[in-house]
Design a protein around this motif. Structure first.
Motif, PDB file in Angstrom:
ATOM      1  N   ASN A  26      10.756   7.844   1.942  1.00  0.00           N
ATOM      2  CA  ASN A  26       9.603   7.734   1.049  1.00  0.00           C
ATOM      3  C   ASN A  26       9.595   6.397   0.317  1.00  0.00           C
ATOM      4  O   ASN A  26       8.538   5.772   0.121  1.00  0.00           O
ATOM      5  N   VAL A  27      10.800   5.964  -0.079  1.00  0.00           N
ATOM      6  CA  VAL A  27      10.914   4.671  -0.768  1.00  0.00           C
ATOM      7  C   VAL A  27      10.523   3.539   0.178  1.00  0.00           C
ATOM      8  O   VAL A  27       9.813   2.593  -0.216  1.00  0.00           O
TER       9      VAL A  27
ATOM     10  N   LYS B 231       6.600  -0.536   1.761  1.00  0.00           N
ATOM     11  CA  LYS B 231       5.646  -1.098   2.719  1.00  0.00           C
ATOM     12  C   LYS B 231       4.241  -1.124   2.117  1.00  0.00           C
ATOM     13  O   LYS B 231       3.503  -2.111   2.277  1.00  0.00           O
ATOM     14  N   THR B 232       3.878  -0.066   1.409  1.00  0.00           N
ATOM     15  CA  THR B 232       2.555   0.003   0.770  1.00  0.00           C
ATOM     16  C   THR B 232       2.413  -1.093  -0.284  1.00  0.00           C
ATOM     17  O   THR B 232       1.355  -1.743  -0.401  1.00  0.00           O
TER      18      THR B 232
ATOM     19  N   GLU C  46       1.977  -4.429   1.438  1.00  0.00           N
ATOM     20  CA  GLU C  46       0.605  -4.561   1.941  1.00  0.00           C
ATOM     21  C   GLU C  46      -0.377  -4.820   0.796  1.00  0.00           C
ATOM     22  O   GLU C  46      -1.314  -5.622   0.931  1.00  0.00           O
ATOM     23  N   PHE C  47      -0.157  -4.163  -0.313  1.00  0.00           N
ATOM     24  CA  PHE C  47      -1.017  -4.387  -1.481  1.00  0.00           C
ATOM     25  C   PHE C  47      -0.876  -5.816  -1.990  1.00  0.00           C
ATOM     26  O   PHE C  47      -1.881  -6.480  -2.313  1.00  0.00           O
ATOM     27  N   ASN C  48       0.359  -6.294  -2.061  1.00  0.00           N
ATOM     28  CA  ASN C  48       0.590  -7.667  -2.519  1.00  0.00           C
ATOM     29  C   ASN C  48      -0.070  -8.677  -1.582  1.00  0.00           C
ATOM     30  O   ASN C  48      -0.601  -9.708  -2.024  1.00  0.00           O
TER      31      ASN C  48
ATOM     32  N   ALA D 252       2.404   6.235  -7.791  1.00  0.00           N
ATOM     33  CA  ALA D 252       3.295   6.722  -6.724  1.00  0.00           C
ATOM     34  C   ALA D 252       4.725   6.234  -6.949  1.00  0.00           C
ATOM     35  O   ALA D 252       5.692   6.982  -6.733  1.00  0.00           O
ATOM     36  N   SER D 253       4.856   4.980  -7.404  1.00  0.00           N
ATOM     37  CA  SER D 253       6.179   4.431  -7.693  1.00  0.00           C
ATOM     38  C   SER D 253       6.825   5.175  -8.861  1.00  0.00           C
ATOM     39  O   SER D 253       8.030   5.492  -8.837  1.00  0.00           O
ATOM     40  N   ASP D 254       6.017   5.442  -9.888  1.00  0.00           N
ATOM     41  CA  ASP D 254       6.540   6.192 -11.034  1.00  0.00           C
ATOM     42  C   ASP D 254       6.983   7.594 -10.610  1.00  0.00           C
ATOM     43  O   ASP D 254       8.020   8.100 -11.076  1.00  0.00           O
TER      44      ASP D 254
END
Length: 226
Positions: free
Chosen positions: A103-104, A109-110, A113-115, A148-150
């Protein structure tokens, strides 16, 4: 008168003969030969007393050994159960860690991609392109990614706390088992020492008593409390 005296003498001789016949029956406490020395009554009394004490010790040792053997079987079963539980716990921790790390990795990866999208938008903005709508979209996406990170960080703490609890519970059970095993080992060593002492005392008794004969009448007198 003379005949009465003779009769009395004959009766006395008959009684003496009966006693001699009774005294003449010889037994042995072990495997003494017929030529082995005959014990006195007091020697026989001491040997019989020692024999009874040895018999009681043997019965006590047999009972305690049976108890130890039964406990050993239970300890062996508990040891196998604890080993299986440890293996299951280790497998569960490994799978939990593997799933969480997956999951991490997906979240990382998400984020990457966002960056990359943010970098592309900033470059477009630097060229003078209108990126307002794209910026709003990425801001919403960024908030979702941050949430999601939190959530992952919170999940990580929850998982670590649960693992720590499971390990503590297992360690407590294993410590209790080890204490039982240590106690059994100590009692077993004591039993081995006791058994060795018994064997040594039995050997002494066999040499002092088992290899000698005794008069049966002496045993009867002793057994009757005389």
């Amino acid at each position: 008168m003379q005949r009465s005296t003779t009769l009395a003498l004959m009766l006395a001789l008959c009684a003496g003969s009966a006693l001699a016949a009774d005294n003449g029956k010889i037994n042995t406490l072990g495997n003494a030969s017929a030529k082995a020395p005959i014990m006195s009554r007091e020697e026989l009394r001491a040997c019989l007393k020692q024999q009874d004490a040895l018999k009681a010790r043997a019965e006590d040792g047999k009972s305690k050994r049976a108890q130890l053997d039964a406990e050993r079987k239970q300890l062996e079963a508990d040891k196998d159960a604890i080993a299986a539980e440890h293996a299951a716990l280790a497998a569960r921790i490994e799978k939990t860690a593997s799933d969480f790390n997956a999951n991490v990795a997906e979240q990382s990866k998400t984020v990457e991609e966002f960056n990359a999208k943010m970098d592309a938008m900033n470059k477009a903005a630097a060229k003078g392109d209108n990126v307002d709508r794209q910026r709003q979209k990425l801001e919403r996406e960024g908030k979702a990614i941050q949430q999601a990170s939190d959530d992952l960080n919170a999940q990580n703490k929850t998982l670590n706390d649960q693992i720590a609890t499971d390990k503590a519970a297992f360690d407590a059970k294993n410590t209790a088992f080890q204490a039982r095993a240590d106690d059994w080992n100590a009692r077993n060593r004591t039993m081995d020492t006791t058994a060795a002492e018994y064997d040594a005392d039995l050997d002494v008794w066999k040499k002092q008593c088992g290899g000698r004969n005794y008069r049966e009448i002496d045993e009867k007198v002793i057994r009757s409390g005389g």
